[in-house]
Every structure is written in structure tokens, then in C-alpha cells.
Design a protein around this motif. Structure first.
Motif: not given
Ligand code: SF4
Length: 394
Positions: A37, A73, A75-76, A79-80, A113
Motif C-alpha cells: 500500500d 499483491l 498484480q495489485r 496495476d497501481g 503480471c
């Protein structure tokens, strides 16, 4: 168009190896989701302060052990990152992985990914050396990791090895080289062991529990490896790096590391990550918990290229940029430091700014002119004594 490289630091490991002084931590895996995050917040922060998406042609997840990131995670994260940076269609996307932390499923997921280059920390083929280094894998893990990576369609696999270990023989080193060449890697990074202050290995050595590393032997291992891997079809392009000459494709040298060595800009995200943007050197807070905290704090936002995680920044004077260019470009054993490039970047002549240093290092047999005086590069002897050369340009 000026293209950027992006480095993302993943400071988590299962166990701290005996020789390691990287910014990495064992036992903090519970922080990984919050850490991802925070990485996304730092990326978003740069996007806002720059005002648009910076074009990025290489993305490198290093550590630590990035392969500890669960595929979801990752992949997240990707993407971000793609929302905050303009990832080029020919992106080189490297992930460092440790054998023993990956399986076929995982490799297929990360390939999906977008990871297209895998850098595996192999270090040695001898169980007793892996034990001394406190690596958590064995040779069978390595064989499987490479096999699975090929099955998952990775076409650019780099393997890392360490030589100059206490008690290591030339014969043992040659066996390790033979072992990894059988795995058909595309790229090799061969590093001499450096004993860093504060590591267990350095303290064992100081207390006489390990034989002292023989510097001449380490130099012989470097020479032996150079001949050995070049005979196997690899081309050396940097002091410690070789790429396979594929008949059908370009040399698979690390485009990401070339960005550093060419003195071109890169952004570092994450705990302890370094960056070089707009002639400014940047370094982030080192501890993952402090990094996560910094990205959660609301305070007066610093201007680009700083972020709330920036711990140190230094704007280079022209002289510092020139010295760093020389130090980095001379690591590139063929490409070297270019007279033309130097003039274009700094508006002055390399052989005037460094006339004395270049003359002295040529007399010592450490530097040579190539291409009719267009390129300055290390001699074979200079490759062994690189630090003696680089210090002249600081
Ligand atoms: S796996 Fe790599 S980064 Fe992690 S402790 Fe070992 S040497 Fe250091």
C-alpha cells in the motif's frame, strides 16, 4: 525522449544470510500488505507532484526477496504502478527471486503480471558453501526453479554467483560454473564476496573461525570465470556481468542496470531505495515500518522528485555528475566512457577535465583508448583493480 528506470525495493527475507548487508529484514512478513500500500502511495505521490506519468522502460523489483510477494499483491502493485507511470510496451520487467521460494504456479502467475526477466540468486553449487552463506536453498531447488521458469515461458533468466569464499578452491569454483552453464542461463552476474562490517561472516573471519580470503586466488577466479563463460558463448559487458550472445536476438544485457551505468535517471520506490532524478541523488528511509509510517503521514508535501519517504537528497554539482559518469561508464568494459557523450552532457572535454588522471591510469596499464580515442575503457588488468581506477574520478 528521456526514458526512466524504476526500482522497487522489497526489504523482506526468510532469513538473513551470513554475508548480507542489504537493507532487508527477516520476520517482518506481516508488514508486506501495508508495505505494498505504501509503495502505491509513493508512486501516486510522484505522479501528482510531477503532473503526469513519467515514461518508464525498465522496472526492477529487487531486495530482499521480492519472490516473497504473493502473486495477487504483485498484480495489485503492477496495476497501481501502471496508473502512475507510463510503462513502455517493450518494458524490461525483472524480479529477483530466491530458489526455494517459488514454484511453477507462482512463476506462471508473475509472468502473467508482466514479469519478463527473472534474476535468481544461486550463489554456489556446493552444499557446504551454501551452508556457509546461510542460503536457504539447495542445488535441487535451483534446478527446479530454472526448469519451472522455462515452463512458465521466461526467456530471459539471469543467475547470480559469488566467488572468493573462504576455503573455496579454483576447482570448486569451476564446478559451480559448469553446473550453472548446464542450466542454460541467458545472463550471468558473478560477484566477488565482500566482507561487510557487522555481518556474521565478517565477525567469524575476525575471530579466526574462517580462513582469510586470498585476494590473489579471488583474482584468479575472476580470470578463470571470464575465460570459462566467454568460451560458453557469453559476452562480458560490465565488470561483473555477462550476457549470452543469442544468434537470433539482441544481447540480453540488463537494460535496467545499464541505466545506472550510463548515468541515466532512475526512480527508487520503497524502504532504503535510491533514486537519481534531475541531477539529484535521493535515498528513502530504510526501515519498512518507518517507510510505511511516512507514507501515511499528512504533512506539507515536498516538491518533485522528493516524496514523504525521502530521507536524504543531494543536488549534484556539475563536477560530481562528471565524476559519477566516469565511475559508472568505466564499469562498462566495452561501451566505456564516451568522449562524445561527455561533451554533449557536460559541455567540456573529458580528456581536459581528467587529463592528469587518465594519463596516470594509462601509464599504470589500467585504462586504454579505443575507437581511435573516442572511448575510454578499462584494460583487462583494470577490470581487476576497478576501485583503484574509480577513486581517481571522485
Ligand atoms: S536472500 Fe539476499 S537479500 Fe536476503 S538476506 Fe540473503 S543475501 Fe540478503
Amino acid at each position: 525522449l528521456l526514458l526512466y528506470s524504476l526500482y522497487i525495493h522489497i526489504p523482506f527475507c526468510i532469513h538473513r544470510c551470513s554475508y548480507c548487508d542489504f537493507n532487508t529484514y527477516a520476520g517482518l512478513d506481516a508488514l508486506i500488505p501495508a508495505y505494498v500500500d505504501a509503495l502505491l502511495k509513493e508512486a501516486a505521490y510522484l505522479y501528482r507532484s510531477y503532473g503526469s506519468r513519467l515514461p518508464v522502460h525498465t522496472l526492477y523489483l529487487g531486495g530482499g526477496t521480492p519472490s516473497l510477494l504473493p502473486a495477487m499483491l504483485l498484480q495489485r502493485l503492477v496495476d497501481g504502478i501502471g496508473e502512475c507511470f507510463e510503462l513502455r510496451s517493450d518494458l524490461e520487467f525483472t524480479l529477483e527471486a530466491n530458489p526455494g521460494t517459488i514454484n511453477l504456479d507462482y512463476l506462471q502467475s508473475i509472468h502473467t503480471c508482466g514479469v519478463n526477466r527473472l534474476s535468481l540468486g544461486v550463489q554456489s553449487s556446493h552444499p557446504e558453501e551454501l551452508h556457509l552463506l546461510e542460503r536457504q536453498h539447495n542445488v535441487f531447488d535451483v534446478i527446479e526453479a530454472v526448469k519451472w521458469a522455462r515452463q512458465a515461458d521466461f526467456q530471459n533468466i539471469s543467475l547470480d554467483l559469488i566467488y572468493g569464499l573462504p576455503g573455496q578452491t579454483l576447482e570448486g569454483w569451476e564446478q559451480t560454473l559448469e553446473f550453472i552453464l548446464k542450466l542454460s542461463p541467458d545472463h550471468l552476474s558473478l560477484y566477488a564476496l565482500t566482507l561487510e562490517a557487522g555481518t556474521p561472516m565478517q565477525s567469524w573471519m575476525r575471530r579466526g573461525l574462517l580462513p582469510v580470503t586470498d585476494e590473489d586466488m579471488t583474482a584468479d577466479m575472476y580470470e578463470q570465470a571470464s575465460v570459462f563463460v566467454e568460451n560458453a558463448g557469453f559476452e562480458q559487458y560490465e565488470i561483473s556481468n555477462w550476457a549470452l550472445v543469442h544468434p537470433s536476438t539482441r544481447l540480453l544485457s540488463s537494460q535496467h542496470n545499464l541505466q545506472y551505468w550510463r548515468g541515466l535517471p532512475y526512480i527508487g520506490l520503497g524502504a532504503g531505495a535510491h533514486g537519481y532524478v534531475d541531477h539529484t541523488r535521493l535515498a528513502n528511509l530504510r526501515h519498512p515500518a518507518a517507510y510505511i509510517r511516512s507514507m501515511g503521514e499528512v504533512k506539507t508535501p515536498p516538491a518533485f522528485p522528493l516524496t514523504p519517504a525521502t530521507h536524504e537528497s543531494h543536488h549534484n554539482e556539475l563536477k560530481e555528475d562528471m565524476g559519477e559518469y566516469m565511475m559508472m561508464a568505466l564499469r562498462l568494459v566495452k561501451e566505456g566512457a564516451s568522449v562524445k557523450e561527455f561533451k554533449e552532457r557536460f559541455g567540456c572535454e573529458m580528456d581536459e577535465v581528467y587529463a592528469e588522471q587518465i594519463r596516470r591510469l594509462i601509464v599504470l596499464g589500467l585504462l586504454k583508448w579505443d575507437n581511435g580515442g573516442e572511448i575510454l575503457s578499462l584494460t583487462r588488468r583494470g577490470r581487476l583493480l576497478g576501485n583503484q581506477v574509480f577513486v581517481e574520478f571522485i
